[in-house]
Design an enzyme around this catalytic site. Sequence first.
Site, PDB file in Angstrom:
ATOM      1  N   CYS A   8      16.811 -36.011 -11.190  1.00 61.33           N
ATOM      2  CA  CYS A   8      15.409 -36.440 -11.226  1.00 61.33           C
ATOM      3  C   CYS A   8      15.393 -37.944 -11.477  1.00 61.33           C
ATOM      4  O   CYS A   8      16.383 -38.628 -11.191  1.00 61.33           O
ATOM      5  CB  CYS A   8      14.598 -35.642 -12.255  1.00 61.33           C
ATOM      6  SG  CYS A   8      15.127 -35.855 -13.967  1.00 61.33           S
ATOM      7  N   ARG A  14      12.882 -33.095 -16.083  1.00 62.66           N
ATOM      8  CA  ARG A  14      13.064 -32.008 -15.095  1.00 62.66           C
ATOM      9  C   ARG A  14      14.522 -31.599 -14.905  1.00 62.66           C
ATOM     10  O   ARG A  14      14.855 -30.409 -15.012  1.00 62.66           O
ATOM     11  CB  ARG A  14      12.467 -32.431 -13.736  1.00 62.66           C
ATOM     12  CG  ARG A  14      10.964 -32.528 -13.767  1.00 62.66           C
ATOM     13  CD  ARG A  14      10.416 -33.265 -12.556  1.00 62.66           C
ATOM     14  NE  ARG A  14      10.789 -34.672 -12.587  1.00 62.66           N
ATOM     15  CZ  ARG A  14      10.538 -35.551 -11.626  1.00 62.66           C
ATOM     16  NH1 ARG A  14       9.920 -35.145 -10.534  1.00 62.66           N
ATOM     17  NH2 ARG A  14      10.889 -36.803 -11.754  1.00 62.66           N
ATOM     18  N   ASP A 131       6.477 -34.284 -11.642  1.00 61.02           N
ATOM     19  CA  ASP A 131       6.929 -34.998 -12.839  1.00 61.02           C
ATOM     20  C   ASP A 131       5.958 -34.710 -13.989  1.00 61.02           C
ATOM     21  O   ASP A 131       4.784 -35.068 -13.900  1.00 61.02           O
ATOM     22  CB  ASP A 131       6.956 -36.495 -12.515  1.00 61.02           C
ATOM     23  CG  ASP A 131       7.520 -37.333 -13.641  1.00 61.02           C
ATOM     24  OD1 ASP A 131       7.737 -36.788 -14.748  1.00 61.02           O
ATOM     25  OD2 ASP A 131       7.737 -38.531 -13.414  1.00 61.02           O
TER      26      ASP A 131
HETATM   27  P1  4NP Z   1      12.079 -36.939 -15.350  1.00 55.23           P
HETATM   28  O1  4NP Z   1      10.710 -37.520 -15.948  1.00 55.23           O
HETATM   29  O2  4NP Z   1      12.386 -37.760 -14.120  1.00 55.23           O
HETATM   30  O3  4NP Z   1      11.726 -35.527 -15.008  1.00 55.23           O
HETATM   31  O4  4NP Z   1      13.125 -37.070 -16.430  1.00 55.23           O
HETATM   32  C1  4NP Z   1      10.523 -38.860 -16.268  1.00 55.23           C
HETATM   33  C2  4NP Z   1      11.074 -39.380 -17.429  1.00 55.23           C
HETATM   34  C3  4NP Z   1      10.875 -40.706 -17.751  1.00 55.23           C
HETATM   35  C4  4NP Z   1      10.144 -41.523 -16.910  1.00 55.23           C
HETATM   36  C5  4NP Z   1       9.597 -41.008 -15.741  1.00 55.23           C
HETATM   37  C6  4NP Z   1       9.805 -39.681 -15.420  1.00 55.23           C
HETATM   38  N1  4NP Z   1       9.936 -42.890 -17.258  1.00 55.23           N
HETATM   39  O5  4NP Z   1       9.221 -43.589 -16.505  1.00 55.23           O
HETATM   40  O6  4NP Z   1      10.454 -43.353 -18.283  1.00 55.23           O
END
Ligand code: 4NP
Length: 160
Positions: A8, A14, A131
């Site tokens: 991800c 995720r 997300d």
């Molecule tokens: P992930 O979610 O890709 O599912 O781990 C996110 C975690 C952090 C961020 C964006 C999406 N961020 O912008 O820090």
Amino acid sequence: MKKVLFVCLGNICRSPVAEGVFNHQIRNLKLTGALQSDSAGTAGYHIGEKPHTTSASVAASYGVTLNHRARQFSRTDFADFDIIVCMDRGNYTHVLREAATPEEKAKVFLMRQWESGPEPCDVKNAEEVPDPYYGGVDGFHLVHQILETCNRNLISWLSR
Ligand code: 4NP
């Protein structure tokens, strides 16, 4: 042994859940001698961090323990994993761009290609795993449920 890498953006919401659910399901199916998984993020913002506290508490409510520290996806992952399963089209495009050969490109999938059954659907028709980072707890439950369904089908496909 077949090895799956879930990818991800941040590797805290995720993909660590995808990895945790996959590992939980293969333990229950006694397939840990045949299958393995790990996860990574395309971005480096959260390297070394534990999974998001809401991802972890929601996973625990489904009986799934998350044991992961965030790391960034690297080109060496193409050599270390048989398939690379991305959560959304941003991650998918990023990983495909890093692929150097047709064999590496052929390893890259979207998770929701396994939404409807063990045979992956055409990537053009696959939805994204949304997300949940900026939303409420309901988004984390939705992600968890999508990942349980897709992993069941992915594991059937890998075991065929
Ligand atoms: P992930 O979610 O890709 O599912 O781990 C996110 C975690 C952090 C961020 C964006 C999406 N961020 O912008 O820090």
